[in-house]
Design an enzyme around this catalytic site. Structure first.
Site, PDB file in Angstrom:
ATOM      1  N   GLU A  33       0.816  -1.224   0.000  1.00 41.39           N
ATOM      2  CA  GLU A  33       0.000   0.000   0.000  1.00 41.39           C
ATOM      3  C   GLU A  33       0.844   1.265   0.000  1.00 41.39           C
ATOM      4  OE1 GLU A  33      -3.039   0.067  -1.265  1.00 41.39           O
ATOM      5  OE2 GLU A  33      -3.660  -1.328   0.298  1.00 41.39           O
ATOM      6  N   HIS A  34       0.430   2.187  -0.838  1.00 45.96           N
ATOM      7  CA  HIS A  34       1.095   3.493  -1.028  1.00 45.96           C
ATOM      8  C   HIS A  34       2.492   3.334  -1.629  1.00 45.96           C
ATOM      9  CE1 HIS A  34      -1.970   6.188   0.610  1.00 45.96           C
ATOM     10  NE2 HIS A  34      -2.275   5.171   1.407  1.00 45.96           N
ATOM     11  N   GLY A 121     -16.267   5.869  -3.440  1.00 46.87           N
ATOM     12  CA  GLY A 121     -15.352   6.553  -2.533  1.00 46.87           C
ATOM     13  C   GLY A 121     -14.996   5.701  -1.333  1.00 46.87           C
ATOM     14  N   ALA A 122     -15.010   4.380  -1.489  1.00 47.21           N
ATOM     15  CA  ALA A 122     -14.748   3.500  -0.347  1.00 47.21           C
ATOM     16  C   ALA A 122     -13.427   2.754  -0.498  1.00 47.21           C
ATOM     17  CB  ALA A 122     -15.891   2.507  -0.179  1.00 47.21           C
ATOM     18  N   LEU A 124     -12.314   1.157  -3.184  1.00 47.17           N
ATOM     19  CA  LEU A 124     -12.309   0.025  -4.122  1.00 47.17           C
ATOM     20  C   LEU A 124     -12.142   0.511  -5.560  1.00 47.17           C
ATOM     21  CD1 LEU A 124     -15.129  -2.220  -2.576  1.00 47.17           C
ATOM     22  CD2 LEU A 124     -12.671  -2.310  -2.176  1.00 47.17           C
ATOM     23  N   SER A 125     -11.661   1.740  -5.699  1.00 53.61           N
ATOM     24  CA  SER A 125     -11.316   2.310  -7.006  1.00 53.61           C
ATOM     25  C   SER A 125     -12.504   2.561  -7.911  1.00 53.61           C
ATOM     26  CB  SER A 125     -10.291   1.421  -7.743  1.00 53.61           C
ATOM     27  OG  SER A 125      -9.100   1.424  -7.057  1.00 53.61           O
ATOM     28  N   GLU A 159      -6.548  11.487 -13.517  1.00 54.65           N
ATOM     29  CA  GLU A 159      -6.625  11.634 -12.058  1.00 54.65           C
ATOM     30  C   GLU A 159      -5.613  12.687 -11.567  1.00 54.65           C
ATOM     31  OE1 GLU A 159      -8.698  10.448  -8.838  1.00 54.65           O
ATOM     32  OE2 GLU A 159      -8.752   8.996 -10.452  1.00 54.65           O
ATOM     33  N   ASP A 171      -4.379   1.477  -9.400  1.00 56.61           N
ATOM     34  CA  ASP A 171      -5.820   1.233  -9.526  1.00 56.61           C
ATOM     35  C   ASP A 171      -6.231   1.084 -10.991  1.00 56.61           C
ATOM     36  OD1 ASP A 171      -5.566   1.747  -6.879  1.00 56.61           O
ATOM     37  OD2 ASP A 171      -6.682   3.626  -6.885  1.00 56.61           O
ATOM     38  N   TYR A 221      -4.104  12.458   0.992  1.00 53.14           N
ATOM     39  CA  TYR A 221      -3.322  11.616   0.075  1.00 53.14           C
ATOM     40  C   TYR A 221      -2.186  12.451  -0.518  1.00 53.14           C
ATOM     41  CZ  TYR A 221      -2.333   8.278  -3.637  1.00 53.14           C
ATOM     42  OH  TYR A 221      -1.714   7.373  -4.465  1.00 53.14           O
TER      43      TYR A 221
HETATM   44  C1  GLA Z   1      -5.243   5.004  -3.928  1.00 48.09           C
HETATM   45  C2  GLA Z   1      -4.474   5.472  -5.150  1.00 48.09           C
HETATM   46  C3  GLA Z   1      -3.473   4.408  -5.607  1.00 48.09           C
HETATM   47  C4  GLA Z   1      -2.606   3.936  -4.451  1.00 48.09           C
HETATM   48  C5  GLA Z   1      -3.454   3.588  -3.231  1.00 48.09           C
HETATM   49  C6  GLA Z   1      -2.612   3.280  -2.027  1.00 48.09           C
HETATM   50  O1  GLA Z   1      -6.055   3.919  -4.238  1.00 48.09           O
HETATM   51  O2  GLA Z   1      -5.353   5.774  -6.209  1.00 48.09           O
HETATM   52  O3  GLA Z   1      -2.690   4.926  -6.672  1.00 48.09           O
HETATM   53  O4  GLA Z   1      -1.626   4.873  -4.135  1.00 48.09           O
HETATM   54  O5  GLA Z   1      -4.344   4.635  -2.895  1.00 48.09           O
HETATM   55  O6  GLA Z   1      -1.856   2.140  -2.235  1.00 48.09           O
END
Ligand code: GLA
Length: 386
Positions: A33-34, A121-122, A124-125, A159, A171, A221
């Protein structure tokens, strides 16, 4: 069926039959993550829930955006370029149209009716899903030669530049490139990727939506994005690296004191330890060792909580419950954090008990219920029949 409903509604709203239907999934990130905006590797998979689109061409040179799930609509005349208006949902498909126009493609008028079954917005992209969906639909309708990877990159660009979130590529890549029963190991520095079979055997990949109303996610973010850049700048004075994920844990241990600010040091520590966890998780998956995989999920969550500080009471309540629940072997938040969803691996026969017990515990503490459902790794964006 969603398409039957979309077809009917499209007819009611635009007075003709839609020409095509498309679907794009959402995603969960299993671990890593991140890391995507720090040159690391991530391990997401697309899921079966996502966003649907019924689409047709009009002769009026209008882009009409409608959605079954939101009341806001937009009707825009074809022009050379567009910019974002407020925070409305249609900025995502509009950004994609804008990107195609900027790349010199001739578009005519389009009527678009969207609908989805992803919680919006939860984490899950849902936004990557609608971006890639629009990008794929436009390429099919106008015969534009652009592959899935490029559609994902275009979505990321929308984005970053149109919406204003400095997200990485994970994502959009996951929802464009997903495959059934496969996770995607993506090197976000080189964009090299491979599919890894993702069968959880007796365990259910479970998604728990905290239902926390997320606020200021974008600005938080972007704040993390800036912090990572600062930490990298400091370490670069000493180490010959291009990204934070180029640094291995042992090198970081002897260099971390270069970063005087404890917050920046923690951010870097998360990234470097998480990058190692992805490597370990890949080995565990290849060996079908789900126990080790699960332990790495818990460790990932802890690091996101203590070092990256993107969890919060809701996600921590969920993961703490998971640790105490016999039948759960691993859990972590997924996505950007600050609310949103967690994922867990739950032993199949214990799934219903997990749903019931977690709902009670969570509702008692937070005052509202979570949403809990199962998922499997699913295919990426595609055209579907009516
Ligand atoms: C969001 C961003 C991704 C990623 C994640 C964290 O979903 O859109 O690009 O950075 O956070 O892993």
């Amino acid at each position: 069926m969603k398409t039957a409903q979309l077809k009917q509604e499209f007819r009611n709203r635009f007075q003709y039959e839609p020409e095509h239907f498309f679907f794009c999934p959402g995603r969960v990130n299993l671990i890593g993550e991140h890391l995507d905006y720090n040159g690391g590797s991530v391990l997401p998979c697309a899921i079966s829930r996502g966003t649907y689109l019924a689409i047709g061409r009009n002769k009026e040179k209008l882009f009409r955006f409608q959605c079954l799930d939101f009341p806001e609509t937009a009707t825009l005349h074809l022009q050379e370029s567009y910019s974002k208006t407020g925070t409305q949902w249609f900025n995502y498909p509009l950004g994609v149209i804008n990107a195609y126009l900027a790349n010199g493609h001739n578009l005519s008028g389009l009527d678009m009716l969207f609908s989805g079954n992803l919680p919006v917005g939860a984490g899950l992209s849902s936004s990557a899903s609608i971006e890639v969906l629009t990008g794929f639909a436009l390429s099919s309708i106008y015969g534009i030669e652009i592959d899935r990877k490029e559609i994902a990159l275009l979505g990321k660009q929308v984005e970053n530049k149109f919406i204003g979130v400095n997200c990485g590529i994970m994502d959009q890549f996951a929802v464009a490139m997903g495959k059934e029963h496969e996770a995607i190991l993506l090197n976000c520095d080189t964009l090299d990727y491979e599919y890894l079979p993702f069968y959880t055997d007796d365990y259910v990949l479970t998604i728990i939506n905290s239902n926390k109303h997320r606020t200021l996610v974008d600005s938080k973010y972007n704040e993390r994005f800036t912090e990572c850049g600062e930490a990298l700048g400091i370490l670069k004075r000493k180490l010959d690296v291009n990204t934070l994920c180029d640094i291995d844990p042992a090198t970081f241990e002897i260099s971390e004191n270069e970063i005087k600010d404890p917050v920046l040091r923690k951010r870097a520590r998360h990234l470097i330890s998480e990058n190692q966890r992805v490597k370990d998780a890949v080995i565990a998956l290849q060996m079908k060792d789900m126990f080790t995989f699960g332990k790495l999920m818990y460790a990932s969550h802890q690091s996101l909580d203590e070092d990256y500080e993107v969890t919060g009471v809701e996600l921590n309540t969920i993961v703490d419950f998971c640790k105490s629940f016999s039948g759960c072997i691993g859990a972590r938040m997924t996505g950007a954090g600050f609310g949103g969803c967690a994922i867990a691996l739950i032993k199949q026969p214990r799934f219903t008990a997990f749903q019931n017990e977690l709902t009670v515990v969570y509702e008692n503490k937070m005052g509202y219920a979570p949403e809990i459902f199962s998922a499997t790794a699913a295919a990426g964006v595609r055209e579907i029949s009516s």
